[in-house]
Enzyme design. Structure first.
Site, PDB file in Angstrom:
ATOM      1  N   SER A 266       0.843  -1.194   0.000  1.00 30.76           N
ATOM      2  CA  SER A 266       0.000   0.000   0.000  1.00 30.76           C
ATOM      3  C   SER A 266       0.876   1.241   0.000  1.00 30.76           C
ATOM      4  O   SER A 266       1.972   1.238   0.574  1.00 30.76           O
ATOM      5  CB  SER A 266      -0.904   0.005   1.241  1.00 30.76           C
ATOM      6  OG  SER A 266      -1.501   1.271   1.432  1.00 30.76           O
ATOM      7  N   ARG A 306     -19.624  -7.318 -47.289  1.00 31.02           N
ATOM      8  CA  ARG A 306     -18.584  -6.949 -46.328  1.00 31.02           C
ATOM      9  C   ARG A 306     -19.137  -5.797 -45.502  1.00 31.02           C
ATOM     10  O   ARG A 306     -19.694  -4.863 -46.051  1.00 31.02           O
ATOM     11  CB  ARG A 306     -17.279  -6.559 -47.036  1.00 31.02           C
ATOM     12  CG  ARG A 306     -16.577  -7.760 -47.661  1.00 31.02           C
ATOM     13  CD  ARG A 306     -15.328  -7.345 -48.428  1.00 31.02           C
ATOM     14  NE  ARG A 306     -14.351  -6.742 -47.554  1.00 31.02           N
ATOM     15  CZ  ARG A 306     -13.310  -6.046 -48.007  1.00 31.02           C
ATOM     16  NH1 ARG A 306     -13.132  -5.860 -49.306  1.00 31.02           N
ATOM     17  NH2 ARG A 306     -12.430  -5.530 -47.154  1.00 31.02           N
TER      18      ARG A 306
END
Length: 388
Positions: A266, A306
């Site tokens: 921490s 496409r």
């Protein structure tokens, strides 16, 4: 993607832009090799292209990729400019940009699935050992966050193991096809080049270690199915991580991530050892499902021969699923490899909570007397693991 905001992304090295660039180059090489196999180009052409690819070819500038709408147009230009005119005429002949990019994505998927299989196997081995060791370690069962009936930690590990093995089976069953459709999915130019288009596709697929297939330019199941199996694997990892986070809370303390220098520190509280691997795995498990949902949405909007945008929208989501899942599964393998189990804490809590855990039996006896088929279930799962 960001190394700063995606801790662990280095575990998926090769699945980002660098890997995609190499995969696209390999697709172009393999295609020319397939043409050579059918006598439509020469070995000299293939050797020339292979030598060019082996050099440090310049990467296209972002603005040129934007102008083309995909990276393939610039890739082909760069390749053709790196070889002689005779070879250049054969580069990309019979393909379209979607063929190259889709097939390259399948190569990335092949890499990712292989790594996922490895990490799942490592995780499964750790879970099998935990299931054996704690086959009869009694702990409090919990449903809807509250005490239920007694279970064993071995059963919990065995259930995690089933999820991992199911995910591995799904990954091993994934189909990875090449994409060759040409301009509009008819392979018209390929048909003009050779009288045996199917033979070219077979050779191309073999060269890449993929499967021959009909064109899938608007039938996007190869993409969604890969994403689905990776999501299943990520979910299996997420279940493990979420349980470890809960059971590792200080007020519970039944499991704990293995500690090592610098891990889980921490910035303000030096006494803390944060369960960072579990946190990161859970983060990935939360991110992957929406991405997979997005891919299914793109699949549903793949119009014409496409797609106009739906295909393009797949790219970042698909590669993100690959990198997130590979990273998370690698972290899960490390998490399980070092997981610490406090069996004494489990047993003590089960004894303390016995009146609630045994309420359906009138509250009498010991938790260990009310495990039902828990040990039998563990044995069944371990038998599956032992069979491979």
């Amino acid at each position: 993607m960001s190394d700063l905001l995606e801790p662990g992304r280095h575990r998926a090295v090769g699945l980002g832009d660098d890997g995609l660039w190499r995969a696209m180059l390999e697709v172009e090489r393999a295609w020319l090799a397939a043409l050579v196999a059918q006598g439509k180009a020469t070995d000299l052409h293939l050797r020339t292209l292979t030598a060019a690819i082996a050099t440090d070819l310049p990467r296209p500038a972002p603005e040129t990729i934007e102008n083309a709408g995909s990276p393939v147009v610039e890739l082909v230009r760069i390749l053709r400019s790196a070889v002689d005119e005779g070879t250049a005429q054969h580069v990309h002949r019979g393909l379209t940009s979607q063929d190259v990019l889709d097939t390259a994505l399948m190569l990335l998927a092949k890499d990712a699935l292989g790594r996922a299989d490895t990490y799942l196997t490592l995780t499964a081995a750790s879970l099998a050992e935990l299931a054996r060791t704690h086959r009869e370690t009694v702990m409090a069962g919990r449903t809807l966050t509250q005490y239920a009936v007694p279970v064993t930690f071995g059963l919990k590990a065995a259930q995690w193991l089933v999820g991992v093995l199911d995910a591995r089976d799904a990954i091993r069953g994934a189909q990875l096809p090449v994409q060759v459709g040409g301009a509009a999915g008819t392979r018209s130019l390929l048909g003009e080049l050779t009288g045996s288009p199917d033979a070219v596709i077979e050779s191309f697929a073999t060269e890449l270690g993929l499967l021959p297939a009909l064109p899938w330019q608007t039938r996007r199941t190869p993409i969604t199915r890969v994403a689905d199996v990776l999501a299943e694997a990520c979910a299996a990892a997420g279940v493990i991580a979420s349980n470890v986070l809960f059971l590792g809370r200080p007020e519970i303390g039944e499991v704990r991530e293995g500690r090592s220098a610098g891990k889980g520190t921490s910035s303000t509280m030096p006494q803390k050892a944060n369960p960072v691997l579990s946190v990161l795995v859970r983060s990935a498990a939360l991110q992957v499902p929406p991405l997979v949902g997005h891919l299914h949405t793109c699949s549903a909007l793949a119009t014409d021969e496409r797609p106009d945008g739906a295909w393009h929208a797949e790219w970042p989501s698909f590669t993100r699923v690959l990198t997130l899942t590979v990273t998370a599964l690698s972290q899960t393998a490390d998490l399980l490899g070092g997981l610490e189990i406090d069996a004494a804490a489990m047993t003590a809590r089960a004894q303390q909570a016995a009146p609630e855990l045994l309420a359906e039996r009138g509250g009498g006896g010991e938790p260990a007397d009310y495990l039902g088929s828990a040990t039998s279930f563990v044995d069944q799962v371990l038998a599956r693991w032992d069979r491979g």
